[in-house]
Design an enzyme around this catalytic site. Structure first.
Site, PDB file in Angstrom:
ATOM      1  N   TRP A  82     -11.124  -3.176  -3.100  1.00 28.89           N
ATOM      2  CA  TRP A  82     -12.130  -3.787  -2.227  1.00 28.89           C
ATOM      3  C   TRP A  82     -11.765  -3.386  -0.789  1.00 28.89           C
ATOM      4  CZ3 TRP A  82      -9.700  -6.225  -6.246  1.00 28.89           C
ATOM      5  CH2 TRP A  82     -10.530  -6.653  -7.298  1.00 28.89           C
ATOM      6  N   ASP A 129       6.074   5.983  -4.252  1.00 25.99           N
ATOM      7  CA  ASP A 129       6.195   5.582  -2.848  1.00 25.99           C
ATOM      8  C   ASP A 129       7.660   5.400  -2.460  1.00 25.99           C
ATOM      9  OD1 ASP A 129       3.438   5.417  -3.138  1.00 25.99           O
ATOM     10  OD2 ASP A 129       3.458   3.246  -3.381  1.00 25.99           O
ATOM     11  N   GLY A 182       0.876  -1.166   0.000  1.00 28.49           N
ATOM     12  CA  GLY A 182       0.000   0.000   0.000  1.00 28.49           C
ATOM     13  C   GLY A 182       0.908   1.208   0.000  1.00 28.49           C
ATOM     14  N   ASN A 213      -1.077  11.983  -3.658  1.00 30.79           N
ATOM     15  CA  ASN A 213      -1.352  10.679  -4.267  1.00 30.79           C
ATOM     16  C   ASN A 213      -2.814  10.573  -4.688  1.00 30.79           C
ATOM     17  OD1 ASN A 213      -0.426   8.250  -5.227  1.00 30.79           O
ATOM     18  ND2 ASN A 213       0.167   7.433  -3.232  1.00 30.79           N
ATOM     19  N   TYR A 214      -3.242  11.495  -5.513  1.00 27.26           N
ATOM     20  CA  TYR A 214      -4.653  11.637  -5.881  1.00 27.26           C
ATOM     21  C   TYR A 214      -5.123  10.493  -6.774  1.00 27.26           C
ATOM     22  CZ  TYR A 214      -8.765  13.657  -8.210  1.00 27.26           C
ATOM     23  OH  TYR A 214     -10.011  13.888  -8.723  1.00 27.26           O
ATOM     24  N   GLY A 250       7.242  14.715 -13.744  1.00 26.48           N
ATOM     25  CA  GLY A 250       7.422  13.752 -14.821  1.00 26.48           C
ATOM     26  C   GLY A 250       8.704  13.959 -15.594  1.00 26.48           C
ATOM     27  N   GLY A 293      11.328  16.589 -14.729  1.00 26.71           N
ATOM     28  CA  GLY A 293      12.160  16.429 -13.549  1.00 26.71           C
ATOM     29  C   GLY A 293      11.450  16.829 -12.266  1.00 26.71           C
ATOM     30  N   TYR A 298       2.750   2.100   3.280  1.00 25.88           N
ATOM     31  CA  TYR A 298       3.583   0.945   3.658  1.00 25.88           C
ATOM     32  C   TYR A 298       4.790   0.836   2.735  1.00 25.88           C
ATOM     33  CZ  TYR A 298       5.173  -3.872   4.126  1.00 25.88           C
ATOM     34  OH  TYR A 298       5.964  -4.994   4.285  1.00 25.88           O
TER      35      TYR A 298
END
Length: 293
Positions: free
Chosen positions: A84, A243, A11, A149-150, A211, A214, A14
Site C-alpha cells: 500500500w 538486505d 524496507g 531487488n526485482y 542461491g 554460492g 533501511y
C-alpha cells in the site's frame, strides 16, 4: 471499539542501513527518503535514532505519510508481499527539493546505496530525477552501490524494469545482482553470463548471489572469489536476508576490508538473520551472537 495495530518499520534500503551500522558502529548512517509530518512518521524516526540512523537528510511532507506493506511467510520461511504505497511520502521524495539542491546539500559520505525498489515506487519522471541525483553524487566522488531487488509486481513490464535497472547499473560502482533476478529479466544462467552482461556498464565490483551455488565476485572485470553456499541450520523467515547481506558487505568494504573477508562476514550475517522472524533482529540478540560468527 478500538483496534491497536502493531507493526514494525522496515524496507529494503533501511534494513541494509541498519545492518551496515550494526556491523560497523562507527559509520555515520544517513537515510534519504520522504516521510510525513504525522505521528506514525515521527515514531518511525524515533526508531531510526535507536538504531543510530540519522534523519538529517530525510525529506518531510505535510501532505503525505509513509507507505505500508505486509509480509507473509510460508512453512519454509519464504515470503510474499502486499503493498500500500501509492502516494506515500517516499514516492514524492524526488520532487520535494530540486535535484541540484539535493546534490549540493548532501552531506559528505563515502557510499550511497539504492535499490530497484527505490526505483519502482517512483514515476518515470522521478526515476529520471533519481538517476540525475545519483550521477551528481558520483561526480562528487561518492561510491554508488545498487541492488536490483526485482519485484515483478512493482513494474509495468519486464522491458520497463530492464530499462531503468540498466540506467542504475550505468551509474553504479558496486552492484549486487541475484541470479534469480537476472533469470527472470534476461534469462541469464550462471554467474559468468551475469558478469559479462554487467561489465558492459563499467561497474567496478559485481557481487552475484546465486542461491545454492554460492556467491561470486568480480572486480575490475576479473573473477576474484567464490563463497560456497552454507545453509542456515533452520530458516524461519527469509525477510531481509539479501538486505542484511548488502548492508554488511558494503560496511565491510567501506571500512577497507578485502572482498573475501567482506563476503564471508555478509554471508554469515544473512544466515543468522533468516533464523529469526522479521527483517530486523533485536539489537541485544544481534550483539550477543555476532561475535560468535
Amino acid at each position: 471499539m478500538k483496534i491497536a495495530i502493531h507493526g514494525r518499520f522496515f524496507g529494503d534500503t533501511y534494513n541494509a542501513l541498519v545492518y551496515a551500522k550494526r556491523n560497523s558502529p562507527d559509520l555515520d548512517a544517513l537515510f534519504f527518503t520522504g516521510i510525513g509530518n504525522d505521528d506514525i512518521s515521527k515514531t518511525m524516526v524515533s526508531q531510526w535514532r535507536k538504531e543510530g540512523i540519522c534523519s538529517s537528510f530525510t525529506l518531510m511532507s505535510d501532505k503525505h505519510t509513509i507507505g505500508i506493506y505486509a509480509i507473509s511467510t510460508d512453512d519454509k520461511g519464504e515470503r510474499s508481499f502486499s503493498y500500500w504505497r501509492k502516494n506515500s511520502a517516499a514516492t514524492q521524495m524526488m520532487v520535494m527539493k530540486p535535484v541540484k539542491t539535493l546534490i549540493e546539500t548532501c552531506p559528505a559520505v563515502d557510499c550511497v546505496f539504492f535499490s530497484g525498489i527505490s526505483f519502482a515506487i517512483l514515476s518515470d519522471l522521478d526515476k529520471a530525477l533519481l538517476i540525475e541525483f545519483i550521477q551528481g553524487l558520483s561526480d562528487k566522488g561518492i561510491k554508488i552501490a545498487f541492488d536490483p531487488n526485482y519485484r515483478s509486481a512493482m513494474w509495468q513490464s519486464k522491458e520497463h524494469a530492464i530499462h531503468w535497472l540498466e540506467k542504475a547499473y550505468s551509474v553504479s560502482d558496486i552492484i549486487l545482482p541475484g541470479e534469480e533476478d537476472h533469470q527472470a529479466l534476461f534469462n541469464h544462467n550462471g554467474h559468468s553470463e551475469i558478469a559479462q552482461y554487467c561489465q558492459r556498464f563499467n561497474v567496478q565490483e559485481i557481487v552475484i548471489k546465486c542461491g545454492e551455488k554460492g556467491t561470486f565476485v568480480y572486480f575490475e572485470n576479473e573473477f576474484v572469489v567464490h563463497l560456497p553456499f552454507e545453509p542456515a541450520p533452520i530458516q524461519v523467515d527469509s525477510t531481509a536476508a539479501g538486505d542484511s547481506f548488502a548492508g554488511t558487505y558494503l560496511s565491510q568494504r567501506i571500512t577497507n576490508n578485502d572482498i573475501a573477508l567482506s563476503l564471508n562476514q555478509a554471508a554469515k550475517v544473512a544466515g543468522l538473520v533468516v533464523q529469526h522472524r522479521g527483517a530486523i533482529m533485536p539489537t541485544a540478540l544481534y550483539n550477543q551472537v555476532i561475535n560468535e560468527i
